[in-house]
Enzyme design. Sequence first.
Site, PDB file in Angstrom:
ATOM      1  N   LYS A  32       0.661  -1.157   0.033  1.00 16.23           N
ATOM      2  CA  LYS A  32      -0.195  -0.150  -0.045  1.00 16.23           C
ATOM      3  C   LYS A  32       0.923   1.322   0.004  1.00 16.23           C
ATOM      4  O   LYS A  32       0.689   2.030  -0.807  1.00 16.23           O
ATOM      5  CB  LYS A  32      -0.872   0.018   1.269  1.00 16.23           C
ATOM      6  CG  LYS A  32      -1.634   1.180   1.345  1.00 16.23           C
ATOM      7  CD  LYS A  32      -2.095   1.143   2.658  1.00 16.23           C
ATOM      8  CE  LYS A  32      -1.194   1.389   3.846  1.00 16.23           C
ATOM      9  NZ  LYS A  32      -1.657   1.847   5.191  1.00 16.23           N
ATOM     10  N   THR A  33       1.814   1.369   0.847  1.00 17.04           N
ATOM     11  CA  THR A  33       2.610   2.391   1.058  1.00 17.04           C
ATOM     12  C   THR A  33       3.323   2.558  -0.227  1.00 17.04           C
ATOM     13  O   THR A  33       3.530   3.968  -0.695  1.00 17.04           O
ATOM     14  CB  THR A  33       3.549   2.253   2.290  1.00 17.04           C
ATOM     15  OG1 THR A  33       3.018   1.867   3.335  1.00 17.04           O
ATOM     16  CG2 THR A  33       4.176   3.512   2.409  1.00 17.04           C
ATOM     17  N   ASP A 224      -4.352   8.323   2.903  1.00 13.49           N
ATOM     18  CA  ASP A 224      -3.971   6.806   3.509  1.00 13.49           C
ATOM     19  C   ASP A 224      -4.830   6.489   4.714  1.00 13.49           C
ATOM     20  O   ASP A 224      -5.487   7.138   5.424  1.00 13.49           O
ATOM     21  CB  ASP A 224      -2.403   7.099   4.032  1.00 13.49           C
ATOM     22  CG  ASP A 224      -1.930   5.780   4.285  1.00 13.49           C
ATOM     23  OD1 ASP A 224      -2.421   4.772   3.840  1.00 13.49           O
ATOM     24  OD2 ASP A 224      -0.848   5.594   4.927  1.00 13.49           O
ATOM     25  N   GLU A 225      -5.103   5.105   4.791  1.00 12.80           N
ATOM     26  CA  GLU A 225      -5.790   4.588   5.828  1.00 12.80           C
ATOM     27  C   GLU A 225      -7.222   5.120   5.767  1.00 12.80           C
ATOM     28  O   GLU A 225      -7.859   5.457   7.073  1.00 12.80           O
ATOM     29  CB  GLU A 225      -5.057   4.754   7.195  1.00 12.80           C
ATOM     30  CG  GLU A 225      -3.862   4.503   7.574  1.00 12.80           C
ATOM     31  CD  GLU A 225      -3.608   3.205   7.634  1.00 12.80           C
ATOM     32  OE1 GLU A 225      -4.322   2.300   7.535  1.00 12.80           O
ATOM     33  OE2 GLU A 225      -2.379   2.572   8.008  1.00 12.80           O
ATOM     34  N   GLN A 255      -9.304  -3.816   7.972  1.00 14.35           N
ATOM     35  CA  GLN A 255      -8.241  -3.236   8.925  1.00 14.35           C
ATOM     36  C   GLN A 255      -8.733  -2.082   9.688  1.00 14.35           C
ATOM     37  O   GLN A 255      -8.019  -1.207  10.203  1.00 14.35           O
ATOM     38  CB  GLN A 255      -6.895  -3.086   8.517  1.00 14.35           C
ATOM     39  CG  GLN A 255      -6.193  -4.279   7.926  1.00 14.35           C
ATOM     40  CD  GLN A 255      -4.934  -4.007   7.437  1.00 14.35           C
ATOM     41  OE1 GLN A 255      -3.944  -3.654   8.470  1.00 14.35           O
ATOM     42  NE2 GLN A 255      -4.787  -4.317   6.098  1.00 14.35           N
ATOM     43  N   ARG A 613       0.247  -9.442  10.849  1.00 16.82           N
ATOM     44  CA  ARG A 613       1.540  -8.783  11.043  1.00 16.82           C
ATOM     45  C   ARG A 613       2.494  -9.663  10.941  1.00 16.82           C
ATOM     46  O   ARG A 613       3.817  -9.224  11.017  1.00 16.82           O
ATOM     47  CB  ARG A 613       1.676  -8.098  12.667  1.00 16.82           C
ATOM     48  CG  ARG A 613       0.437  -7.061  12.975  1.00 16.82           C
ATOM     49  CD  ARG A 613       0.405  -5.773  12.274  1.00 16.82           C
ATOM     50  NE  ARG A 613      -0.478  -6.351  11.195  1.00 16.82           N
ATOM     51  CZ  ARG A 613      -0.683  -5.618  10.047  1.00 16.82           C
ATOM     52  NH1 ARG A 613       0.256  -4.955   9.496  1.00 16.82           N
ATOM     53  NH2 ARG A 613      -1.696  -5.763   9.144  1.00 16.82           N
TER      54      ARG A 613
END
Length: 786
Positions: A32-33, A224-225, A255, A613
Amino acid sequence: MRFLDELNDNQRKAVEFVDGASLVIAGAGSGKTRVLTYKIAYLLKKGFAPSSILALTFTNKAAREMKSRIADLVGERMARYLWMGTFHSIFSRILRSEAGTIGFTSNFSIYDTADSHSLIKSIIKGLNLDDKIYRPGLVQNRISTAKNNLITPGAYASNADLLNADKYARVPRMQEIYRIYTEKCKQSDAMDFDDLLLQTNILFRDHPEILQRYRERFNFILVDEYQDTNYAQYLIIRRLSEGHERICVVGDDSQSIYSFRGANIDNILQFKNNYQSAQVFKLERNYRSTKMIVNAANSLIDKNKNRIPKEVYTENQDGEKIKVLQLYSDFEEAAVVSEYVIELKESEEYAYKDIAILYRTNAQSRVLEDQMRKGGISYRIYGGLSFYQRKEIKDVIAYCRLICNPADEEALKRCINTPARGIGETTVNKVLETAALHGVTAWEVMGDILKYNLPVHSGTANKLTDFRGMISTFMEQKDVLDAYQLVDSVIKTTGMIRDTYTDNSPESISRRENIEELVNAIREFCEIKTNAGEQASLVDFLAEVSLLTDQDTDKNADEDKVTLMTVHAAKGLEFKVVFVVGMEEELFPSAFSMDSARELEEERRLFYVAITRAEERCFITYAKSRFRNGQLNFVNPSRFIKDIDSKFLDFPVQQTIPSSSNFVDEEIENFSGFRNAGTRFTRTSTRTYYPKKQTEEKPVYYDTLNPARKLTKLESSPTISSTNADLNETFTPTIPVGKFVKHSMFGIGKVLSVSMSGANEKAEIDFGEKGVKTLLLKFAKLEVLD
DNA sequence: TGACCGCGTCTTTTT
DNA sequence: GACGCGGTCA
């Protein structure tokens, strides 16, 4: 553009789409980043000016990292002018330059949660309300929720639903508290975190010409997010992107875990409805985890109904099944986890820093911490009291705030008698009451005590005048000195640091170190500013520091330490090995979310975040009993374990977990009767429950096993003290050679030999199938079998 | 005014 | 088990 070759097809499509609104659904670990940074780099190459790109993140850390990665791609010179930061920092910047139009000054203070809590408390007190009913925390929550949904006090007071809800909850004066709170903030020239978003909306709503200006300034908006945005944030973006709709939001509905802070998952679920022409890109290839972990996580999140369909997959190795461990108690859970950590480290495949232990609540960290320390494992705990919330730090900051903004009442209350200068609570209250009576600030009252007829003795009046004089001097220095010099002067003049030199208690030393660290941070800030040819004023420093959190100060990231943190705090991070501990009903999922399907789904997403994670190995543990709020509770395994397809799970130690219908074994069932009847066991209770143990091991050992002595610590063994062992050449081993012992990981073994290795005792033990192991007794938790 | 004790209260917390 | 609060006493 060569860097585009480093993207997969879907990532690339998402990056190259610039002609309208787009939603990038980014599964866990799907890069994503990478997409965000490459997209911004792509926009820059396409000719968008850096200052026309607005990129919003949720943490300063995320913004910083992204910025530096973009700098790597397009050069620092370009990256520097991007509008990249958190919602709060970007819009506080905009608010500072437009403050006048909405009745604030550009030096307005930012109230943190503690400030607003304290203000709310004093309002409740002032209204003579019972703070057992009007609990400040509750009131704070309601005000925050209102603000997140852009409900101003006026709107609140005319909203029948809210008023009825408050009446029903027996807090009918909520709207009054909210109104006063807002007035007080304004009078103190202060905004809380929620105000930064609310006031931005008010600014844009009431001043179309200002909105238009920013709309023209920002030609491309990235968020973002996005799954964690609230309504206030949604509307700001909506307003800014109206017309050109060049907006790209990135997120993962699976998430979304911050609804309790006002985040609204509907923002992402409804994006396509809100932006009719929106393109949707799905990043479904996971680059982080093994197949086993990805598939296990998929099977879990599949149980949620409210989600955007997607198929996360990976080309990574199969990996090992997720190991599920059942332990007797929270204590044993911690002990076993720390043993595993040691084993992993000794295997030399993993360093401590590759390992994370994740839990649902901060309270769980204590036992874990104890065991880590006992096992000699270096660890780092995240969470708890953040640096900027420490008393001494807040005190220094409060002085800074007061110097920049004398109307700041919370800052004034904090530093007026810190360090003690004989201005007690009664006096402070008199000042505040007089100020309220005359409709002026406390600062003004102290400036002319006679005029306002402040009912204090001359001695007290002098103390107030002296205090005000001192602050005034700082204010004058503000224009001459930079932030570092000024803070240095504050600390020395007030004697705040001198206090910490007078005694050498650990608390005092820690306070001193904290203050010094803050001073260093300010010095660093000034150096950076000066190097950039800018002024390093105290106001600027404050503006930055007020929005900083502990998450942002992750220095020493390369230290070899095990990470202990809540699942919330772990979002966005990854570790080779992850332990998710405390997977029990009423803890995870939390008892607070059990009565609503929506909240239960959020808990499940939280568990999904925890599992995803992990890169290589994942462990899930739960205990049968756990101390909570000082009491021993018998607990059941989390329903979420059942949600994972059992073919991805491995139950190595015990076979007691039925894969089928009933998780609860009968002993626990019997005991739940006690619990339901309200009987609680305390730590001192002799009534302890030991379940029958069933394992694959030969039962002969268990017949003689005294359950009360499980996990006997060898240090406390009566045979010999370790100091004696050090002194005597011929020492008596703490475990008898030739006897059988039990190790929680290797099972039953026979002691072949015991010897000294340095100051430590070490034993060679034959675990049969598992082989002969040499263990350091201070680490290995062995139980001697008769 | 400040220090001390018993009592009731607890989630998660990017800003 | 920890923290904040209200009460009490020096």
